[in-house]
Write a protein that holds these residues in place. Sequence first.
Motif, PDB file in Angstrom:
ATOM      1  N   SER A 197      34.022  25.439  43.357  1.00  0.00           N
ATOM      2  CA  SER A 197      33.947  25.024  44.745  1.00  0.00           C
ATOM      3  C   SER A 197      34.479  26.107  45.688  1.00  0.00           C
ATOM      4  O   SER A 197      34.012  26.250  46.814  1.00  0.00           O
ATOM      5  CB  SER A 197      34.733  23.720  44.884  1.00  0.00           C
ATOM      6  OG  SER A 197      35.207  23.542  46.171  1.00  0.00           O
ATOM      7  N   VAL A 198      35.449  26.878  45.202  1.00  0.00           N
ATOM      8  CA  VAL A 198      36.061  27.930  46.015  1.00  0.00           C
ATOM      9  C   VAL A 198      36.030  29.234  45.200  1.00  0.00           C
ATOM     10  O   VAL A 198      36.335  29.197  44.004  1.00  0.00           O
ATOM     11  CB  VAL A 198      37.548  27.572  46.307  1.00  0.00           C
ATOM     12  CG1 VAL A 198      38.204  28.633  47.168  1.00  0.00           C
ATOM     13  CG2 VAL A 198      37.662  26.205  46.956  1.00  0.00           C
ATOM     14  N   PRO A 199      35.678  30.360  45.805  1.00  0.00           N
ATOM     15  CA  PRO A 199      35.762  31.618  45.047  1.00  0.00           C
ATOM     16  C   PRO A 199      37.221  31.911  44.695  1.00  0.00           C
ATOM     17  O   PRO A 199      38.110  31.720  45.527  1.00  0.00           O
ATOM     18  CB  PRO A 199      35.233  32.678  46.038  1.00  0.00           C
ATOM     19  CG  PRO A 199      34.540  31.919  47.117  1.00  0.00           C
ATOM     20  CD  PRO A 199      35.187  30.572  47.178  1.00  0.00           C
ATOM     21  N   ILE A 200      37.451  32.335  43.464  1.00  0.00           N
ATOM     22  CA  ILE A 200      38.825  32.575  42.988  1.00  0.00           C
ATOM     23  C   ILE A 200      38.837  33.938  42.320  1.00  0.00           C
ATOM     24  O   ILE A 200      37.900  34.284  41.600  1.00  0.00           O
ATOM     25  CB  ILE A 200      39.230  31.486  41.963  1.00  0.00           C
ATOM     26  CG1 ILE A 200      39.212  30.103  42.608  1.00  0.00           C
ATOM     27  CG2 ILE A 200      40.616  31.770  41.360  1.00  0.00           C
ATOM     28  CD1 ILE A 200      39.272  28.958  41.614  1.00  0.00           C
ATOM     29  N   ASN A 201      39.891  34.713  42.557  1.00  0.00           N
ATOM     30  CA  ASN A 201      40.003  35.994  41.862  1.00  0.00           C
ATOM     31  C   ASN A 201      41.404  36.152  41.264  1.00  0.00           C
ATOM     32  O   ASN A 201      42.332  36.604  41.916  1.00  0.00           O
ATOM     33  CB  ASN A 201      39.689  37.148  42.814  1.00  0.00           C
ATOM     34  CG  ASN A 201      39.507  38.448  42.055  1.00  0.00           C
ATOM     35  OD1 ASN A 201      40.055  38.616  40.954  1.00  0.00           O
ATOM     36  ND2 ASN A 201      38.757  39.362  42.617  1.00  0.00           N
ATOM     37  N   LEU A 202      41.529  35.729  40.009  1.00  0.00           N
ATOM     38  CA  LEU A 202      42.845  35.742  39.369  1.00  0.00           C
ATOM     39  C   LEU A 202      43.309  37.164  39.041  1.00  0.00           C
ATOM     40  O   LEU A 202      44.501  37.434  39.029  1.00  0.00           O
ATOM     41  CB  LEU A 202      42.823  34.878  38.098  1.00  0.00           C
ATOM     42  CG  LEU A 202      42.572  33.382  38.301  1.00  0.00           C
ATOM     43  CD1 LEU A 202      42.556  32.650  36.965  1.00  0.00           C
ATOM     44  CD2 LEU A 202      43.626  32.753  39.209  1.00  0.00           C
ATOM     45  N   THR A 203      42.350  38.066  38.790  1.00  0.00           N
ATOM     46  CA  THR A 203      42.729  39.440  38.462  1.00  0.00           C
ATOM     47  C   THR A 203      43.345  40.119  39.681  1.00  0.00           C
ATOM     48  O   THR A 203      44.374  40.792  39.582  1.00  0.00           O
ATOM     49  CB  THR A 203      41.497  40.226  37.978  1.00  0.00           C
ATOM     50  OG1 THR A 203      40.987  39.564  36.828  1.00  0.00           O
ATOM     51  CG2 THR A 203      41.852  41.663  37.619  1.00  0.00           C
ATOM     52  N   GLU A 204      42.727  39.883  40.829  1.00  0.00           N
ATOM     53  CA  GLU A 204      43.212  40.503  42.068  1.00  0.00           C
ATOM     54  C   GLU A 204      44.675  40.144  42.325  1.00  0.00           C
ATOM     55  O   GLU A 204      45.463  40.971  42.786  1.00  0.00           O
ATOM     56  CB  GLU A 204      42.338  40.031  43.235  1.00  0.00           C
ATOM     57  CG  GLU A 204      42.744  40.582  44.577  1.00  0.00           C
ATOM     58  CD  GLU A 204      42.143  39.793  45.732  1.00  0.00           C
ATOM     59  OE1 GLU A 204      41.779  40.415  46.713  1.00  0.00           O
ATOM     60  OE2 GLU A 204      42.046  38.536  45.633  1.00  0.00           O
ATOM     61  N   VAL A 205      45.057  38.906  42.019  1.00  0.00           N
ATOM     62  CA  VAL A 205      46.429  38.488  42.314  1.00  0.00           C
ATOM     63  C   VAL A 205      47.338  38.622  41.092  1.00  0.00           C
ATOM     64  O   VAL A 205      48.510  38.304  41.155  1.00  0.00           O
ATOM     65  CB  VAL A 205      46.481  37.038  42.850  1.00  0.00           C
ATOM     66  CG1 VAL A 205      45.607  36.910  44.079  1.00  0.00           C
ATOM     67  CG2 VAL A 205      46.076  36.022  41.797  1.00  0.00           C
ATOM     68  N   ASN A 206      46.773  39.086  39.980  1.00  0.00           N
ATOM     69  CA  ASN A 206      47.555  39.267  38.755  1.00  0.00           C
ATOM     70  C   ASN A 206      48.231  37.944  38.340  1.00  0.00           C
ATOM     71  O   ASN A 206      49.406  37.925  37.970  1.00  0.00           O
ATOM     72  CB  ASN A 206      48.597  40.369  38.994  1.00  0.00           C
ATOM     73  CG  ASN A 206      49.131  40.929  37.683  1.00  0.00           C
ATOM     74  OD1 ASN A 206      48.541  40.720  36.622  1.00  0.00           O
ATOM     75  ND2 ASN A 206      50.261  41.614  37.748  1.00  0.00           N
ATOM     76  N   ALA A 207      47.465  36.846  38.426  1.00  0.00           N
ATOM     77  CA  ALA A 207      48.001  35.515  38.094  1.00  0.00           C
ATOM     78  C   ALA A 207      48.433  35.476  36.632  1.00  0.00           C
ATOM     79  O   ALA A 207      47.992  36.292  35.821  1.00  0.00           O
ATOM     80  CB  ALA A 207      46.940  34.457  38.340  1.00  0.00           C
ATOM     81  N   ASP A 208      49.297  34.542  36.286  1.00  0.00           N
ATOM     82  CA  ASP A 208      49.806  34.482  34.921  1.00  0.00           C
ATOM     83  C   ASP A 208      48.956  33.588  34.022  1.00  0.00           C
ATOM     84  O   ASP A 208      48.420  34.027  33.018  1.00  0.00           O
ATOM     85  CB  ASP A 208      51.256  33.984  34.950  1.00  0.00           C
ATOM     86  CG  ASP A 208      52.142  34.923  35.740  1.00  0.00           C
ATOM     87  OD1 ASP A 208      52.449  36.004  35.230  1.00  0.00           O
ATOM     88  OD2 ASP A 208      52.486  34.590  36.892  1.00  0.00           O
ATOM     89  N   PHE A 209      48.884  32.301  34.417  1.00  0.00           N
ATOM     90  CA  PHE A 209      48.146  31.325  33.612  1.00  0.00           C
ATOM     91  C   PHE A 209      47.322  30.444  34.544  1.00  0.00           C
ATOM     92  O   PHE A 209      47.681  30.275  35.709  1.00  0.00           O
ATOM     93  CB  PHE A 209      49.109  30.404  32.836  1.00  0.00           C
ATOM     94  CG  PHE A 209      50.041  31.130  31.908  1.00  0.00           C
ATOM     95  CD1 PHE A 209      49.676  31.357  30.587  1.00  0.00           C
ATOM     96  CD2 PHE A 209      51.277  31.583  32.349  1.00  0.00           C
ATOM     97  CE1 PHE A 209      50.536  32.027  29.723  1.00  0.00           C
ATOM     98  CE2 PHE A 209      52.139  32.259  31.489  1.00  0.00           C
ATOM     99  CZ  PHE A 209      51.765  32.478  30.174  1.00  0.00           C
TER     100      PHE A 209
END
Length: 402
Positions: A197-209
Amino acid sequence: MSYKILPLQTNRQERNKFQIPLNTIYFCGNSLGLCPIESEKVVNQIIQEWEQNHIHSWNLAIQLPLKVGNKIGKLIGAEENETIIADSTSINLFKCLGTSIAIQKIKNPNRRSILLDRENFSNDLGLLKLLSTDEYKVRYFDDENQLEDFLNDDVVCILLSHVNYHHGKLYNIKKITEMVHKVDAFIIWDLCHSVGSVPINLTEVNADFAVGCTDKYLNSSPGAPAFIYVNKKHQNVTWQPLTGWLGHQSPFKMSKDYEPIVGIKNFLVGTPEVLPISIIDCSVEITLDAGMQLIRKKSLALGDLFIFLMTEKCPSFKLVTPFEYEKRESHLSYQHENANEISKWMRKRNIYSDFISPDILIFAMTPLYTKFVDIWNAIENISDIVKNVESKNFDESCVSLN
Ligand SMILES: *Cc1c(COP(=O)(O)O)cnc(C)c1O
């Protein structure tokens, strides 16, 4: 407040890929997405493969969790081999929490608090009981604005829903992840209400899990298994707590000693749910084809139209979801003192929304199949229902309006 209504085309091509229930307006896609037409075919293929190839059908089936996980990885900006399909969201949260605690035991061994949004859907903290609650304490925060005060060098990790299912507020992944990393804590994002529903970029924010389910905006059948994302930096530091045979380095050796498999496959526990994963495989393709940017654009335009018409025609409804684009997703929560009764009458007219006790109605728009005219028709009906409910002037003849 000003409204911008974007003249965007409904993408008929995408809508035609779903079984659209006849004469029905469906605002429950955040709870259970509609059925992709292709899903029947892919399920039949798996069954045929099983009929014809018996034990050999495992060879393909066993690869599905990672293959399909990587497809979902594209929707959430993960790198290859950081996302896998397994189990339910609740179970995956348990794995993330256990792994966070285990890594922090090495990195920051004195930390004891786990932060949780008080309204979190999944306050599934059984793990803390296993570890004895005296050792770790859960601290609840009420709002994003409080987070800064709660973040300190005692925090192991924080578990947060990207979208609050109740009031529909969308949190800022980038800002919050940065805040959490400043105190060297980890964040576990629950993406159940935002993936697809929403574009998400986990790599860009260096998310953990991260975890998320596939039966909502990803339209993958009721109870289809969830996904789990683990940043490469946290893979192979230790192993996740639910040590099952499939997370073993050599699953078929049946060794008595646990040697974790290297990489994201360690987050598997047991045999994958092959039939529903094959549905995820085909339904995620539809979302990837449409593209998250376009989906988001249409979602906001649908939301704008909805808010505009509700303000005009149903002024007794109060919008609970924030109006700003950066704080809303595809679902809008409205408060109304007669919400329950109104939703019952809506269902009689085949208009489906979710009711949350005591007085909230949730309208979720799924850009892949929700049409602008659906919103127009729904609100014409809701306005009529509200008038009748408020004047207590209801009789069965009111049901037929469409
Ligand atoms: C739907 C949903 C779940 C579902 O969890 P399961 O364990 O897969 O049943 C969990 N968390 C949130 C926020 C949800 O919206």
